[in-house]
Design a protein around this motif. Structure first.
Motif, PDB file in Angstrom:
ATOM      1  N   ALA A  11       2.734  -9.298   5.407  1.00 46.50           N
ATOM      2  CA  ALA A  11       1.440  -8.722   4.817  1.00 46.50           C
ATOM      3  C   ALA A  11       0.258  -9.346   4.993  1.00 46.50           C
ATOM      4  O   ALA A  11       0.086 -10.536   5.122  1.00 46.50           O
ATOM      5  N   VAL A  24      -1.957 -10.143  -6.292  1.00 49.61           N
ATOM      6  CA  VAL A  24      -1.266  -9.252  -5.068  1.00 49.61           C
ATOM      7  C   VAL A  24      -0.269 -10.127  -4.238  1.00 49.61           C
ATOM      8  O   VAL A  24       0.988  -9.639  -3.981  1.00 49.61           O
ATOM      9  N   HIS A  27       2.765 -10.994  -6.128  1.00 53.81           N
ATOM     10  CA  HIS A  27       3.599  -9.664  -6.696  1.00 53.81           C
ATOM     11  C   HIS A  27       4.419  -9.411  -5.276  1.00 53.81           C
ATOM     12  O   HIS A  27       5.564  -9.002  -5.447  1.00 53.81           O
ATOM     13  N   LEU A  28       3.772  -9.590  -4.036  1.00 60.02           N
ATOM     14  CA  LEU A  28       4.499  -9.122  -2.931  1.00 60.02           C
ATOM     15  C   LEU A  28       5.647 -10.122  -2.683  1.00 60.02           C
ATOM     16  O   LEU A  28       6.831  -9.789  -2.353  1.00 60.02           O
ATOM     17  N   HIS A  31       8.700  -9.432  -4.688  1.00 60.68           N
ATOM     18  CA  HIS A  31       9.615  -8.395  -4.160  1.00 60.68           C
ATOM     19  C   HIS A  31      10.106  -8.740  -2.847  1.00 60.68           C
ATOM     20  O   HIS A  31      10.656  -7.963  -2.022  1.00 60.68           O
ATOM     21  N   TRP A  33       8.833 -10.573  -0.152  1.00 67.32           N
ATOM     22  CA  TRP A  33       8.014 -10.649   1.110  1.00 67.32           C
ATOM     23  C   TRP A  33       7.474 -12.009   1.411  1.00 67.32           C
ATOM     24  O   TRP A  33       7.778 -12.828   0.505  1.00 67.32           O
ATOM     25  N   PRO A  36       1.896 -13.783   2.213  1.00 64.80           N
ATOM     26  CA  PRO A  36       0.998 -12.779   3.239  1.00 64.80           C
ATOM     27  C   PRO A  36      -0.107 -13.853   3.605  1.00 64.80           C
ATOM     28  O   PRO A  36      -0.220 -14.842   3.330  1.00 64.80           O
ATOM     29  N   LEU A  58       2.365  -4.451   6.321  1.00 66.23           N
ATOM     30  CA  LEU A  58       1.447  -3.942   5.158  1.00 66.23           C
ATOM     31  C   LEU A  58      -0.092  -4.628   5.485  1.00 66.23           C
ATOM     32  O   LEU A  58       0.077  -5.774   5.525  1.00 66.23           O
ATOM     33  N   ASP A 108       0.666  -4.099 -12.047  1.00 60.96           N
ATOM     34  CA  ASP A 108       1.692  -4.478 -10.972  1.00 60.96           C
ATOM     35  C   ASP A 108       2.523  -3.085 -10.692  1.00 60.96           C
ATOM     36  O   ASP A 108       2.979  -2.692  -9.727  1.00 60.96           O
ATOM     37  N   LEU A 111       0.861  -1.177  -8.308  1.00 59.72           N
ATOM     38  CA  LEU A 111       1.147  -1.642  -6.959  1.00 59.72           C
ATOM     39  C   LEU A 111       2.446  -1.194  -6.391  1.00 59.72           C
ATOM     40  O   LEU A 111       2.928  -0.882  -5.224  1.00 59.72           O
ATOM     41  N   ASP A 112       3.450  -1.301  -7.699  1.00 60.99           N
ATOM     42  CA  ASP A 112       4.868  -0.825  -7.135  1.00 60.99           C
ATOM     43  C   ASP A 112       4.798   0.715  -6.697  1.00 60.99           C
ATOM     44  O   ASP A 112       5.466   1.030  -5.634  1.00 60.99           O
ATOM     45  N   LEU A 115       3.746   0.727  -3.205  1.00 54.26           N
ATOM     46  CA  LEU A 115       4.535   0.322  -2.187  1.00 54.26           C
ATOM     47  C   LEU A 115       5.507   1.527  -2.088  1.00 54.26           C
ATOM     48  O   LEU A 115       6.287   1.891  -1.095  1.00 54.26           O
TER      49      LEU A 115
END
Length: 123
Positions: A11, A24, A27-28, A31, A33, A36, A58, A108, A111-112, A115
């Protein structure tokens, strides 16, 4: 909906507000990721997106929408097939499965949902 393969996902987050960028990014990572790549300007985002050696899965653009380079970053994402979440973006740029716009303030669950819309989250 079948999620995209994120085993080699990367990302890119572009933004100058360090707290928002950190939120952000965290958060990624929560999940699954990898950490980033973070840049501060749309110009640098375009340069990074142009790199074909290690493409992004992303992009999240938390940058000034009045800057023409931001539009160039969105266009580059579309050109290379990189889904993008645009914060406070022009709603006319929305494209199913490719470009999602969110408005500030966002949380959040927003954002979910973005995604999920991009096929990058199933739960």
């Amino acid at each position: 909906m079948n999620p995209r393969d994120l085993s080699h996902g990367r990302a890119l987050i572009a933004g100058s507000n360090s707290v928002e960028v950190m939120d952000v990014a965290e958060h990624l990572v929560a999940h699954g990721w990898p950490e980033p790549v973070v840049v501060k300007t749309p110009h640098i985002a375009v340069e990074r997106l142009r790199s074909r050696t290690n493409p992004f899965t992303l992009a999240v653009l938390l940058i000034n929408q009045s800057d023409p380079e931001t539009s160039a970053a969105i266009d580059m994402c579309e050109h290379i097939g990189c889904p993008v979440i645009v914060i406070n973006g022009d709603g006319s740029k929305k494209r199913a499965g490719q470009v999602v716009s969110l408005s500030r303030p966002f949380i959040d669950t927003d954002l979910d949902q973005a995604l999920r819309t991009l096929g990058l989250l199933t739960r």
